[in-house]
Design a protein around this motif. Structure first.
Motif, PDB file in Angstrom:
ATOM      1  N   ALA A  67       0.877  -1.186   0.000  1.00 17.04           N
ATOM      2  CA  ALA A  67       0.000   0.000   0.000  1.00 17.04           C
ATOM      3  C   ALA A  67       0.900   1.217   0.000  1.00 17.04           C
ATOM      4  N   VAL A  68       0.359   2.341  -0.474  1.00 12.42           N
ATOM      5  CA  VAL A  68       1.157   3.570  -0.468  1.00 12.42           C
ATOM      6  C   VAL A  68       0.360   4.700   0.167  1.00 12.42           C
ATOM      7  N   GLY A  69       1.098   5.693   0.644  1.00  6.83           N
ATOM      8  CA  GLY A  69       0.452   6.898   1.159  1.00  6.83           C
ATOM      9  C   GLY A  69       0.751   7.151   2.615  1.00  6.83           C
ATOM     10  N   ASP A  70       0.746   8.421   2.946  1.00 10.24           N
ATOM     11  CA  ASP A  70       0.850   8.857   4.329  1.00 10.24           C
ATOM     12  C   ASP A  70       0.390  10.301   4.341  1.00 10.24           C
ATOM     13  N   TRP A  71      -0.238  10.672   5.448  1.00 10.49           N
ATOM     14  CA  TRP A  71      -0.763  12.042   5.518  1.00 10.49           C
ATOM     15  C   TRP A  71       0.342  13.071   5.306  1.00 10.49           C
ATOM     16  N   LYS A  72       1.592  12.723   5.643  1.00 13.38           N
ATOM     17  CA  LYS A  72       2.652  13.731   5.536  1.00 13.38           C
ATOM     18  C   LYS A  72       2.945  14.115   4.075  1.00 13.38           C
ATOM     19  N   PRO A  82       2.257   9.795  -3.279  1.00 11.76           N
ATOM     20  CA  PRO A  82       2.451   8.339  -3.340  1.00 11.76           C
ATOM     21  C   PRO A  82       1.393   7.601  -4.164  1.00 11.76           C
ATOM     22  N   GLU A  83       0.114   8.035  -4.037  1.00  7.13           N
ATOM     23  CA  GLU A  83      -0.991   7.341  -4.711  1.00  7.13           C
ATOM     24  C   GLU A  83      -0.852   7.381  -6.238  1.00  7.13           C
ATOM     25  N   GLN A  84      -0.073   8.341  -6.747  1.00  7.97           N
ATOM     26  CA  GLN A  84       0.119   8.436  -8.197  1.00  7.97           C
ATOM     27  C   GLN A  84       0.843   7.207  -8.743  1.00  7.97           C
ATOM     28  N   ALA A  85       1.601   6.534  -7.870  1.00  4.99           N
ATOM     29  CA  ALA A  85       2.338   5.338  -8.302  1.00  4.99           C
ATOM     30  C   ALA A  85       1.369   4.265  -8.799  1.00  4.99           C
ATOM     31  N   ILE A  86       0.229   4.131  -8.119  1.00  6.32           N
ATOM     32  CA  ILE A  86      -0.742   3.098  -8.518  1.00  6.32           C
ATOM     33  C   ILE A  86      -1.338   3.462  -9.876  1.00  6.32           C
ATOM     34  N   LEU A  87      -1.682   4.744 -10.032  1.00  2.00           N
ATOM     35  CA  LEU A  87      -2.261   5.175 -11.313  1.00  2.00           C
ATOM     36  C   LEU A  87      -1.251   4.972 -12.439  1.00  2.00           C
ATOM     37  N   ILE A 259     -11.850  -4.824   6.235  1.00  3.73           N
ATOM     38  CA  ILE A 259     -11.102  -4.525   5.017  1.00  3.73           C
ATOM     39  C   ILE A 259      -9.741  -5.254   5.033  1.00  3.73           C
ATOM     40  N   GLY A 260      -9.318  -5.673   6.200  1.00  2.00           N
ATOM     41  CA  GLY A 260      -8.046  -6.403   6.333  1.00  2.00           C
ATOM     42  C   GLY A 260      -8.082  -7.808   5.752  1.00  2.00           C
ATOM     43  N   MET A 261      -9.269  -8.234   5.265  1.00  2.00           N
ATOM     44  CA  MET A 261      -9.423  -9.600   4.738  1.00  2.00           C
ATOM     45  C   MET A 261      -9.535  -9.624   3.219  1.00  2.00           C
ATOM     46  N   PRO A 283      -1.663   4.445   8.177  1.00  2.00           N
ATOM     47  CA  PRO A 283      -0.606   5.092   8.973  1.00  2.00           C
ATOM     48  C   PRO A 283      -0.896   5.071  10.471  1.00  2.00           C
ATOM     49  N   ASP A 284      -2.185   4.980  10.830  1.00  2.00           N
ATOM     50  CA  ASP A 284      -2.532   4.987  12.267  1.00  2.00           C
ATOM     51  C   ASP A 284      -2.021   3.766  13.020  1.00  2.00           C
ATOM     52  N   ILE A 285      -1.777   2.661  12.314  1.00  2.00           N
ATOM     53  CA  ILE A 285      -1.295   1.457  13.019  1.00  2.00           C
ATOM     54  C   ILE A 285       0.066   0.985  12.482  1.00  2.00           C
ATOM     55  N   ALA A 286       0.653   1.764  11.567  1.00  2.00           N
ATOM     56  CA  ALA A 286       1.931   1.345  10.964  1.00  2.00           C
ATOM     57  C   ALA A 286       3.026   1.237  12.027  1.00  2.00           C
ATOM     58  N   ILE A 290       0.530  -4.865  14.257  1.00  2.00           N
ATOM     59  CA  ILE A 290      -0.813  -5.411  14.527  1.00  2.00           C
ATOM     60  C   ILE A 290      -1.682  -5.513  13.275  1.00  2.00           C
ATOM     61  N   ALA A 291      -1.153  -5.061  12.126  1.00  2.00           N
ATOM     62  CA  ALA A 291      -1.966  -5.071  10.893  1.00  2.00           C
ATOM     63  C   ALA A 291      -2.307  -6.497  10.477  1.00  2.00           C
ATOM     64  N   ASN A 292      -3.463  -6.653   9.879  1.00  2.00           N
ATOM     65  CA  ASN A 292      -3.890  -7.960   9.378  1.00  2.00           C
ATOM     66  C   ASN A 292      -3.211  -8.227   8.019  1.00  2.00           C
ATOM     67  N   PRO A 293      -2.393  -9.274   7.915  1.00  2.00           N
ATOM     68  CA  PRO A 293      -1.707  -9.537   6.641  1.00  2.00           C
ATOM     69  C   PRO A 293      -2.524 -10.417   5.693  1.00  2.00           C
ATOM     70  N   VAL A 332      -6.176  -7.811  15.423  1.00  2.00           N
ATOM     71  CA  VAL A 332      -7.063  -6.969  16.228  1.00  2.00           C
ATOM     72  C   VAL A 332      -8.327  -6.512  15.469  1.00  2.00           C
ATOM     73  N   ASP A 333      -8.206  -6.306  14.154  1.00  2.00           N
ATOM     74  CA  ASP A 333      -9.357  -5.807  13.375  1.00  2.00           C
ATOM     75  C   ASP A 333     -10.483  -6.822  13.259  1.00  2.00           C
ATOM     76  N   ILE A 334     -10.182  -8.113  13.448  1.00  2.00           N
ATOM     77  CA  ILE A 334     -11.242  -9.133  13.327  1.00  2.00           C
ATOM     78  C   ILE A 334     -11.448  -9.888  14.644  1.00  2.00           C
TER      79      ILE A 334
HETATM   80  P1  NAD Z   1      -6.727   2.672   5.118  1.00  2.00           P
HETATM   81  O1  NAD Z   1      -7.348   1.558   4.353  1.00  2.00           O
HETATM   82  O2  NAD Z   1      -5.261   2.771   5.087  1.00  2.00           O
HETATM   83  O3  NAD Z   1      -7.204   2.584   6.654  1.00  2.00           O
HETATM   84  C1  NAD Z   1      -8.588   2.671   7.051  1.00  2.00           C
HETATM   85  C2  NAD Z   1      -8.754   2.042   8.439  1.00  2.00           C
HETATM   86  O4  NAD Z   1      -8.642   0.618   8.321  1.00  2.00           O
HETATM   87  C3  NAD Z   1      -7.670   2.480   9.437  1.00  2.00           C
HETATM   88  O5  NAD Z   1      -8.253   2.606  10.718  1.00  2.00           O
HETATM   89  C4  NAD Z   1      -6.683   1.332   9.433  1.00  2.00           C
HETATM   90  O6  NAD Z   1      -5.980   1.181  10.641  1.00  2.00           O
HETATM   91  C5  NAD Z   1      -7.583   0.130   9.141  1.00  2.00           C
HETATM   92  N1  NAD Z   1      -6.871  -0.900   8.378  1.00  2.00           N
HETATM   93  C6  NAD Z   1      -6.538  -0.860   7.065  1.00  2.00           C
HETATM   94  N2  NAD Z   1      -5.878  -1.969   6.717  1.00  2.00           N
HETATM   95  C7  NAD Z   1      -5.805  -2.741   7.807  1.00  2.00           C
HETATM   96  C8  NAD Z   1      -5.207  -4.005   8.082  1.00  2.00           C
HETATM   97  N3  NAD Z   1      -4.577  -4.730   7.148  1.00  2.00           N
HETATM   98  N4  NAD Z   1      -5.298  -4.485   9.339  1.00  2.00           N
HETATM   99  C9  NAD Z   1      -5.932  -3.793  10.298  1.00  2.00           C
HETATM  100  N5  NAD Z   1      -6.506  -2.591  10.105  1.00  2.00           N
HETATM  101  C10 NAD Z   1      -6.438  -2.067   8.876  1.00  2.00           C
HETATM  102  O7  NAD Z   1      -7.399   4.020   4.563  1.00  2.00           O
HETATM  103  P2  NAD Z   1      -7.095   5.553   4.934  1.00  2.00           P
HETATM  104  O8  NAD Z   1      -6.798   5.691   6.397  1.00  2.00           O
HETATM  105  O9  NAD Z   1      -8.218   6.306   4.344  1.00  2.00           O
HETATM  106  O10 NAD Z   1      -5.790   5.913   4.102  1.00  2.00           O
HETATM  107  C11 NAD Z   1      -4.472   5.885   4.628  1.00  2.00           C
HETATM  108  C12 NAD Z   1      -3.482   6.141   3.511  1.00  2.00           C
HETATM  109  O11 NAD Z   1      -3.555   5.064   2.576  1.00  2.00           O
HETATM  110  C13 NAD Z   1      -3.762   7.399   2.701  1.00  2.00           C
HETATM  111  O12 NAD Z   1      -2.542   8.033   2.411  1.00  2.00           O
HETATM  112  C14 NAD Z   1      -4.444   6.875   1.439  1.00  2.00           C
HETATM  113  O13 NAD Z   1      -4.259   7.724   0.331  1.00  2.00           O
HETATM  114  C15 NAD Z   1      -3.732   5.582   1.254  1.00  2.00           C
HETATM  115  N6  NAD Z   1      -4.459   4.558   0.452  1.00  2.00           N
HETATM  116  C16 NAD Z   1      -3.696   3.781  -0.334  1.00  2.00           C
HETATM  117  C17 NAD Z   1      -4.286   2.760  -1.060  1.00  2.00           C
HETATM  118  C18 NAD Z   1      -3.406   1.863  -1.882  1.00  2.00           C
HETATM  119  O14 NAD Z   1      -2.205   1.872  -1.698  1.00  2.00           O
HETATM  120  N7  NAD Z   1      -3.964   1.075  -2.794  1.00  2.00           N
HETATM  121  C19 NAD Z   1      -5.674   2.533  -0.969  1.00  2.00           C
HETATM  122  C20 NAD Z   1      -6.421   3.347  -0.109  1.00  2.00           C
HETATM  123  C21 NAD Z   1      -5.801   4.363   0.619  1.00  2.00           C
END
Ligand code: NAD
Length: 362
Positions: A67-72, A82-87, A259-261, A283-286, A290-293, A332-334
């Protein structure tokens, strides 16, 4: 077989590491090469999709993407975000067909906001056209209105358009996918209002003549949005344009709870594809481990099936994921009462262990 591994930013690096571990456990003959993308690539090379990364992706059979992106990075000029990379990858690789399965695992029925009886056993596939429609149609922009309700006022406009070959190729993809499933395609349009989608409906109907064994139904997008939460199990394959698909696939993703599934695949005409979880870089859990792989691991399974012709290995990964969920492990998400909370790495290890067991058993 060559796989370009592009972990990206945030949780991307953590979840892709687990998917790579799972792929390695299969003991298949493929080469994996890692490169920077997104914010990480911008930091190192000044661009979210450096030439070297694009070259690697183009020369590979498949791309495993985190995945790409960060608020910064939100204040950067748009082409450097970062999101332009996907496009850029979608455009250069010609990835026109996006597959998003929405499967509800029996163990996660309680994680959805819908009633268990509505989603238990859900297994649908949303196919979204990815390179056309109002998102890319020209002309677009801002101007002073010469007519409409407020002549002389500032206005903005986009252009919705689809050519016949664009609709034909996505329709073929949908009918062929349905043939491997429950042989039903729902084509979603807005033919009652939009010329573009009357044309879409006509072309899909024409292509359907080549697939008499597959049932075709047409549905307006407003009704489809309603039916997805009312009776989602009535669908098998849903095919639609870029904008409707963007919205409906996110709606469908929530049917399954987390969404982690949710894996996804984007393919071109040569079956070269980009495989990524449906979520972002979180970014909130990076960095917390604890992220779901599982969405990324399931995306790797889709990659084996669609681009690398390894359906057995794909099924082995999917069975291992089902086994791990049945054994009660949850990120944790599930997580819910009575199950065991684990981190990203432990979840990946458990899938590897389940795979190794099935390989040993033969
Ligand atoms: P997000 O999908 O990153 O997160 C939304 C929520 O779901 C957050 O609370 C996050 O902690 C949780 N979450 C997401 N994936 C998870 C996982 N695998 N396990 C557990 N929890 C998970 O969406 P956002 O917060 O709107 O965007 C964050 C950044 O990601 C932004 O910079 C956005 O542009 C970018 N983004 C990138 C892609 C991509 O790379 N394809 C897609 C969507 C958003």
């Amino acid at each position: 077989m060559k796989i370009a591994v592009l972990p990206g930013d945030g949780i991307g690096t953590e979840i892709v590491a687990e998917a790579v571990k799972v792929l390695e456990a299969l003991d298949l003959a493929f080469e994996m090469e890692t490169a920077l993308v997104g914010g990480a690539a911008y930091e190192a090379h000044g661009h979210p999709l450096p030439e070297s990364t694009l070259k690697l992706a183009m020369a590979s059979d498949a791309v495993l993407f985190g995945a790409v992106g960060d608020w910064k990075y939100d204040k950067l000029d748009r082409p450097l975000r970062p999101e332009q990379a996907i496009l850029g990858l979608r455009k250069h690789m010609g990835l026109f067909a996006n597959f998003r399965p929405a499967i509800c695992y029996p163990e996660l029925v309680g994680a959805s906001s819908l009633k268990p009886e509505v989603i238990a056993g859900l297994d649908i596939l949303i196919i979204r056209e990815l390179t056309g429609d109002i998102y890319f149609g020209q002309p677009r922009g801002r101007r002073t209105a010469v007519d409409g309700h407020f002549p002389g006022a500032e206005e903005a406009f986009d252009t919705m358009r689809y050519s016949k070959p664009e609709i034909e190729r996505i329709a073929h993809v949908a009918f062929q996918a349905a043939r491997k499933r429950n042989k039903k395609v729902t084509s979603v349009d807005k033919a009652n209002v939009l010329e573009t989608f009357q044309f879409w409906k006509d072309v899909v109907t024409e292509v359907h003549a080549q697939y008499p064994d597959v049932e075709l139904e047409h549905m307006y997008v407003d009704n489809a949005a309603m039916q997805l939460v009312r009776a989602p199990k009535k669908f098998d394959v849903v095919v639609t344009g870029n904008m409707f698909g963007d919205i409906l696939s996110d709606e469908a993703s929530m049917l399954t709870g987390s969404i982690g599934m949710l894996p996804s695949a984007s393919l071109n005409t040569r079956n070269q594809g980009l495989y990524e979880p449906s979520h972002g870089s979180a970014p909130d859990i990076a960095g917390k481990g604890i992220a779901n792989p599982l969405a990324t691991i399931l995306s790797a399974a889709m990659m084996l099936r669609f681009s690398l012709n390894q359906a057995d290995a794909a099924a082995r990964i999917e069975a291992a994921v089902a086994h791990v969920l049945a054994s009660g492990l949850r990120t944790v998400d599930i997580w819910s009462e009575g199950t065991t909370k684990v981190g990203t790495r432990e979840m990946g290890d458990a899938v590897v262990k389940a795979i190794t067991k099935t390989i040993t058993k033969g």
